[in-house]
Design a protein around this motif. Structure first.
Motif, PDB file in Angstrom:
ATOM      1  N   SER A 170       0.852  -1.198   0.000  1.00 56.82           N
ATOM      2  CA  SER A 170       0.000   0.000   0.000  1.00 56.82           C
ATOM      3  C   SER A 170       0.883   1.242   0.000  1.00 56.82           C
ATOM      4  O   SER A 170       2.112   1.138   0.173  1.00 56.82           O
ATOM      5  CB  SER A 170      -0.875   0.012   1.260  1.00 56.82           C
ATOM      6  OG  SER A 170      -0.040   0.092   2.400  1.00 56.82           O
ATOM      7  N   GLY A 171       0.244   2.406  -0.130  1.00 52.49           N
ATOM      8  CA  GLY A 171       0.991   3.664  -0.007  1.00 52.49           C
ATOM      9  C   GLY A 171       1.474   3.859   1.423  1.00 52.49           C
ATOM     10  O   GLY A 171       2.577   4.365   1.666  1.00 52.49           O
ATOM     11  N   THR A 172       0.643   3.453   2.376  1.00 52.98           N
ATOM     12  CA  THR A 172       1.028   3.573   3.796  1.00 52.98           C
ATOM     13  C   THR A 172       2.297   2.780   4.067  1.00 52.98           C
ATOM     14  O   THR A 172       3.234   3.289   4.703  1.00 52.98           O
ATOM     15  CB  THR A 172      -0.130   3.053   4.693  1.00 52.98           C
ATOM     16  OG1 THR A 172      -1.308   3.814   4.399  1.00 52.98           O
ATOM     17  CG2 THR A 172       0.210   3.170   6.156  1.00 52.98           C
ATOM     18  N   THR A 177      -3.555  16.959   4.117  1.00 56.70           N
ATOM     19  CA  THR A 177      -3.236  15.678   3.499  1.00 56.70           C
ATOM     20  C   THR A 177      -4.176  14.607   4.003  1.00 56.70           C
ATOM     21  O   THR A 177      -4.904  14.796   4.983  1.00 56.70           O
ATOM     22  CB  THR A 177      -1.779  15.283   3.809  1.00 56.70           C
ATOM     23  OG1 THR A 177      -1.475  14.057   3.131  1.00 56.70           O
ATOM     24  CG2 THR A 177      -1.524  15.086   5.309  1.00 56.70           C
ATOM     25  N   PHE A 178      -4.127  13.457   3.340  1.00 47.80           N
ATOM     26  CA  PHE A 178      -4.857  12.293   3.836  1.00 47.80           C
ATOM     27  C   PHE A 178      -4.211  11.845   5.147  1.00 47.80           C
ATOM     28  O   PHE A 178      -3.001  11.948   5.330  1.00 47.80           O
ATOM     29  CB  PHE A 178      -4.833  11.175   2.787  1.00 47.80           C
ATOM     30  CG  PHE A 178      -5.571   9.943   3.217  1.00 47.80           C
ATOM     31  CD1 PHE A 178      -6.916   9.998   3.537  1.00 47.80           C
ATOM     32  CD2 PHE A 178      -4.918   8.723   3.316  1.00 47.80           C
ATOM     33  CE1 PHE A 178      -7.604   8.865   3.950  1.00 47.80           C
ATOM     34  CE2 PHE A 178      -5.595   7.581   3.714  1.00 47.80           C
ATOM     35  CZ  PHE A 178      -6.936   7.652   4.038  1.00 47.80           C
ATOM     36  N   ALA A 224      -3.220   9.236   6.407  1.00 47.72           N
ATOM     37  CA  ALA A 224      -2.112   8.274   6.408  1.00 47.72           C
ATOM     38  C   ALA A 224      -0.761   8.969   6.574  1.00 47.72           C
ATOM     39  O   ALA A 224       0.158   8.402   7.173  1.00 47.72           O
ATOM     40  CB  ALA A 224      -2.124   7.460   5.105  1.00 47.72           C
ATOM     41  N   ASP A 259       5.639  12.396  -0.236  1.00 46.86           N
ATOM     42  CA  ASP A 259       4.387  11.656  -0.277  1.00 46.86           C
ATOM     43  C   ASP A 259       3.751  11.991  -1.630  1.00 46.86           C
ATOM     44  O   ASP A 259       3.095  13.031  -1.800  1.00 46.86           O
ATOM     45  CB  ASP A 259       3.478  12.049   0.886  1.00 46.86           C
ATOM     46  CG  ASP A 259       2.178  11.244   0.893  1.00 46.86           C
ATOM     47  OD1 ASP A 259       1.798  10.730  -0.169  1.00 46.86           O
ATOM     48  OD2 ASP A 259       1.532  11.152   1.952  1.00 46.86           O
ATOM     49  N   CYS A 272       1.633   9.966  -3.091  1.00 43.27           N
ATOM     50  CA  CYS A 272       0.565   8.957  -3.174  1.00 43.27           C
ATOM     51  C   CYS A 272      -0.595   9.404  -4.046  1.00 43.27           C
ATOM     52  O   CYS A 272      -1.434   8.596  -4.430  1.00 43.27           O
ATOM     53  CB  CYS A 272       0.077   8.604  -1.771  1.00 43.27           C
ATOM     54  SG  CYS A 272       1.234   7.522  -0.913  1.00 43.27           S
ATOM     55  N   GLN A 273      -0.662  10.719  -4.370  1.00 44.37           N
ATOM     56  CA  GLN A 273      -1.715  11.218  -5.272  1.00 44.37           C
ATOM     57  C   GLN A 273      -1.102  11.876  -6.511  1.00 44.37           C
ATOM     58  O   GLN A 273      -1.783  12.649  -7.183  1.00 44.37           O
ATOM     59  CB  GLN A 273      -2.581  12.248  -4.532  1.00 44.37           C
ATOM     60  CG  GLN A 273      -3.285  11.712  -3.301  1.00 44.37           C
ATOM     61  CD  GLN A 273      -4.242  12.729  -2.681  1.00 44.37           C
ATOM     62  OE1 GLN A 273      -4.442  13.821  -3.197  1.00 44.37           O
ATOM     63  NE2 GLN A 273      -4.841  12.361  -1.559  1.00 44.37           N
ATOM     64  N   SER A 316       0.760   5.471  -3.986  1.00 43.46           N
ATOM     65  CA  SER A 316      -0.337   4.556  -3.623  1.00 43.46           C
ATOM     66  C   SER A 316      -1.043   4.087  -4.891  1.00 43.46           C
ATOM     67  O   SER A 316      -1.206   4.858  -5.837  1.00 43.46           O
ATOM     68  CB  SER A 316      -1.350   5.288  -2.731  1.00 43.46           C
ATOM     69  OG  SER A 316      -2.534   4.523  -2.611  1.00 43.46           O
ATOM     70  N   LYS A 353      -7.141   5.357  -6.987  1.00 43.17           N
ATOM     71  CA  LYS A 353      -5.978   6.038  -7.542  1.00 43.17           C
ATOM     72  C   LYS A 353      -5.905   5.883  -9.074  1.00 43.17           C
ATOM     73  O   LYS A 353      -6.592   5.067  -9.660  1.00 43.17           O
ATOM     74  CB  LYS A 353      -4.702   5.516  -6.886  1.00 43.17           C
ATOM     75  CG  LYS A 353      -4.708   5.676  -5.362  1.00 43.17           C
ATOM     76  CD  LYS A 353      -4.926   7.117  -4.968  1.00 43.17           C
ATOM     77  CE  LYS A 353      -4.569   7.428  -3.528  1.00 43.17           C
ATOM     78  NZ  LYS A 353      -5.330   6.714  -2.519  1.00 43.17           N
TER      79      LYS A 353
HETATM   80  C1  PLP Z   1      -1.589  11.693   0.397  1.00 52.38           C
HETATM   81  C2  PLP Z   1      -1.703  10.237   0.739  1.00 52.38           C
HETATM   82  N1  PLP Z   1      -0.749   9.666   1.488  1.00 52.38           N
HETATM   83  C3  PLP Z   1      -0.794   8.365   1.799  1.00 52.38           C
HETATM   84  C4  PLP Z   1      -1.821   7.548   1.386  1.00 52.38           C
HETATM   85  C5  PLP Z   1      -1.847   6.130   1.800  1.00 52.38           C
HETATM   86  O1  PLP Z   1      -1.968   5.255   0.732  1.00 52.38           O
HETATM   87  P1  PLP Z   1      -2.737   3.848   0.910  1.00 52.38           P
HETATM   88  O2  PLP Z   1      -4.185   4.128   1.072  1.00 52.38           O
HETATM   89  O3  PLP Z   1      -2.417   3.124  -0.349  1.00 52.38           O
HETATM   90  O4  PLP Z   1      -2.153   3.179   2.107  1.00 52.38           O
HETATM   91  C6  PLP Z   1      -2.835   8.099   0.594  1.00 52.38           C
HETATM   92  C7  PLP Z   1      -3.955   7.275   0.120  1.00 52.38           C
HETATM   93  O5  PLP Z   1      -5.021   7.720  -0.171  1.00 52.38           O
HETATM   94  C8  PLP Z   1      -2.786   9.474   0.274  1.00 52.38           C
HETATM   95  O6  PLP Z   1      -3.731  10.049  -0.462  1.00 52.38           O
END
Ligand code: PLP
Length: 452
Positions: free
Chosen positions: A107-109, A133-134, A136, A205, A207-208, A229, A234
């Motif tokens: 995953s992105g996390t 931000t999200f 995570a 980060d 991830c987006q 991510s 996505k």
């Molecule tokens: C900015 C950001 N960072 C981290 C993540 C974490 O990714 P994941 O949901 O794949 O774990 C996301 C996922 O939406 C994200 O948008």
């Protein structure tokens, strides 16, 4: 895309004849020339919506993945230790993003956790993070038992304000964690210069931000490590999935090792045996990789389409009073538009609240949302810093100052109250679909007095 024009025709029938032809041709003139022409009622008040047709569903399954998917399923080789799809994906993703290497993760996390761990973010450290931000991005710093320290946002770019970073650096600071939020590139030259001056590592980060560009390079390749991510919403989706990218072989060997239980990997660890470093299991499966290899094929074309439509929306929405379109950071070339954002200034809409504005737009057939809230007041931060571990790792004074500084993010607070987002799949439609969006925002603006 097949179009149902009925609702828009009805709307246009109620506008000045001189502008209607231009609108149907898919070219809406600048706001001033269509102002005060709408006569149809707002959909939220029982009128006809601008749009009745839905929007493209996401994700889109590619049939060409079915055969390789079945092959993996039937083989029983579902984990990367037995197949070659994950490795192939790592090579192709690195090539797509312009990085020397990639490590695929679950995953992105888990990509972010891998990067933080490998670059030495340890218990008791501090990491400077964008608050916009999200969640995570906060969670992964807490996962390391470090403090995510927020530098306020630049509302114009939706990104961390580089001018606010240095005041947050102290002798515990180990890393900068800029977020290319919504796909909008952060001013990475400024970030890297600050990191160099204070001897910090930079983890992007991204991830987006697949295929977003800054200074002629892709986001994710500008710091020490970049994280992506591939979760279902996505642009390159596989249900769950992620990647760390980087250019330093020794660091990437460590990423491979950490995400695979600490087993040694590559030339830089060639002399090591057993479990020479602490590891975890953050591996991607072969099934995820097969989906990604197929999804990646459409990424470039989709990115170009989103860009074209976003620029068209910018050119029209910016003329509507109270709509402030995003600004690219200094040095940025293009956004990935995971969401299309703008700021809504209710004072130009007779104080119509953002919630009512969003509801009115949705009723017109335009899905939209307000985006991130002030999540640093939600409770998770108090929970963390009240824990036994954090009280051992940080002084009472530090934790109190940290708590106080959560109330010193005025720019970010305001952005969370004013942002409006459209989802990325809407940007994959055609130009006359974008006209529906422009038409709906215009209609709500013109009819605002009826809603307040
Ligand atoms: C900015 C950001 N960072 C981290 C993540 C974490 O990714 P994941 O949901 O794949 O774990 C996301 C996922 O939406 C994200 O948008």
């Amino acid at each position: 895309m097949k179009r149902k024009l009925l609702s828009r025709r009805k709307f246009i029938a109620g506008t000045a004849a001189g502008t209607a032809g231009t609108m149907l041709a898919g070219r809406i003139p600048a706001y001033s020339s269509i102002a005060t022409t709408a006569s149809s009622r707002l959909a939220i008040q029982g009128g006809d919506p601008v749009r009745t047709e839905g929007w493209m569903k996401w994700p889109v399954w590619n049939k060409d993945a079915e055969e390789p998917m079945l092959k993996v399923l039937r083989s029983g080789n579902w984990w990367s230790g037995q197949g070659n799809n994950v490795e192939k994906f790592e090579q192709e993703y690195a090539a797509l993003i312009g990085a020397r290497r990639a490590v695929a993760t679950a995953s992105g996390t888990t990509a972010l956790i891998t990067a933080l761990q490998v670059l030495g973010v340890d218990a008791g450290d501090e990491v400077i993070v964008s608050p916009y931000t999200f969640i995570a991005t906060y969670n992964v710093v807490f996962n390391q038992k470090a403090l995510p320290v927020f530098a306020d946002t630049d509302q114009a770019t939706f990104s961390i304000d580089p001018n606010k970073i240095e005041a947050k650096i102290n002798d515990r600071t180990r890393a900068l964690l800029p977020v290319h939020i919504l796909g909008l590139p952060v001013d990475m030259n400024r970030i890297n210069a600050i990191a160099k001056k204070h001897n910090l590592v930079v983890i992007e980060d991204a991830c987006q931000a697949w295929l977003a560009e800054y200074d002629g390079k892709m986001c994710g390749t500008l710091g020490d490590l970049g994280c992506f991510s591939f979760q279902n919403s996505k642009h390159i989706p596989s249900g769950e999935g992620g990647a760390v990218v980087g250019n330093d072989d020794a660091v990437m060997d460590l990423c491979q090792s950490y995400h695979n239980c600490g087993r040694p990997y590559g030339d830089s660890m060639a002399a090591m045996h057993g479990y020479p470093v602490r590891g975890s299991n953050k591996r991607m499966t072969e099934l995820q990789a097969v989906i990604l290899l197929s999804q990646m094929k459409r990424a470039r074309k989709d990115a170009d389409k989103r860009l074209e439509n976003a620029l068209y929306l910018d050119s029209k929405l910016k003329d509507i009073p109270g709509i402030i379109t995003y600004q690219l950071s200094e040095g940025a070339n293009r956004s990935a538009y995971h969401f299309y954002p703008f700021r809504y200034k209710k004072e130009h809409f007779d104080d119509l609240s953002r919630d009512k504005f969003l509801a009115a737009l949705r009723a017109e057939g335009i899905p939209c949302m307000g985006g991130y809230g002030m999540q640093y007041h939600d409770g998770l931060i108090e929970e963390a810093i009240n824990s036994r571990g954090y009280k051992r790792l940080f002084s009472q004074e530090r934790l109190q100052r940290y708590r106080d500084e959560l109330h010193e993010l005025p720019e970010n607070d305001q952005l969370t109250r004013e942002a409006v987002w459209f989802t990325q799949n809407m940007l994959l439609a055609e130009k006359d679909d974008m006209d529906d969006i422009i038409q709906a925002v215009t209609k709500v603006y013109e009819k605002r007095k009826e809603l307040v």
